[in-house]
Write an enzyme that holds these catalytic residues in place. Sequence first.
Site, mmCIF file in Angstrom:
data_model
loop_
_atom_site.group_PDB
_atom_site.id
_atom_site.type_symbol
_atom_site.label_atom_id
_atom_site.label_comp_id
_atom_site.label_asym_id
_atom_site.label_seq_id
_atom_site.Cartn_x
_atom_site.Cartn_y
_atom_site.Cartn_z
ATOM 1 N N HIS A 64 0.815 -1.219 0.000
ATOM 2 C CA HIS A 64 0.000 0.000 0.000
ATOM 3 C C HIS A 64 0.851 1.272 0.000
ATOM 4 C CE1 HIS A 64 0.340 -0.203 4.534
ATOM 5 N NE2 HIS A 64 0.432 1.092 4.365
ATOM 6 N N ASP A 109 0.158 -7.714 1.654
ATOM 7 C CA ASP A 109 0.565 -6.310 1.718
ATOM 8 C C ASP A 109 2.095 -6.240 1.744
ATOM 9 O OD1 ASP A 109 0.541 -3.590 1.864
ATOM 10 O OD2 ASP A 109 -0.091 -3.473 3.964
ATOM 11 N N SER A 205 4.471 2.852 7.892
ATOM 12 C CA SER A 205 4.180 1.743 6.993
ATOM 13 C C SER A 205 5.411 1.265 6.251
ATOM 14 C CB SER A 205 3.162 2.172 5.933
ATOM 15 O OG SER A 205 1.876 1.790 6.262
#
Length: 262
Positions: A64, A109, A205
């Site tokens: 992402h 992910d 992230s």
Amino acid sequence: MVLIRVLANLLILQLSYAQKSSEPIIGGDECNRNEHRFLALVSSDGNQCGGTLINEEWVLTAAHCEGNKMKIHLGVHSKKVPNKDKQTRVAKEKFFCVSSKNYTFWDKDIMLIRLDRPVSNSEHIAPLSLPSSPPSVGSVCRIMGWGTISPTKVILPDVPHCVNINLLNYSVCRAAYPEYGLPATSRTLCAGILEGGKDTCVGDSGGPLICNGQFQGIASWGSPNCGYVREPALYTKVFDHLDWIQSIIAGNTDATCPFVNF
């Protein structure tokens, strides 16, 4: 419905970097300058993520975090006062578990970035090896990144912050987020502090989860209430993706992660 915090961060031009804080990464401290030689600062389209250098030409991060004009900065500690050996690369190629780049809160992910040219090892740059064995529940794990140091607003620090958390049973995360119907099994890891106060947050992230010295996870998602009691975060499990990672690096660029029916 609770809005899930996706750890990638949209940088707002008016934001100013925090100089000092008693609440880094959420509950940590400034990283030792020599402990994160593998840590990458990934930027694109005004977004910020972390990443992990696994050899001179490849970086692992979260799917992402994908964006246009991606830049990968290595050898960074202070963003305002760069190290002399800082090296910046662009993404030559990006690989995902599935060609459509689809991923869920609990699966796929992960993104493997090939740099436009290799980086050289230096005082502040060196790769981190892939794990040789899976992690164990109860392990002490290290998280790090340039993400927000406040659980209530985005305050981006100038330097990365580090903190130790615990690897928890995946069932703890299932119980924490019942509204998302997480499957009974997953290729993600659940990690945090049940009492709260220590966590990854917005802007972290794609950064590494290092358990007992091994690179075991990639920061993926968690509660919007970073560091909240009994709301740990989830991390893509690196060990479960080793075959895919090694196949891509070896030149089998059509490799996909095996389908698992959860």
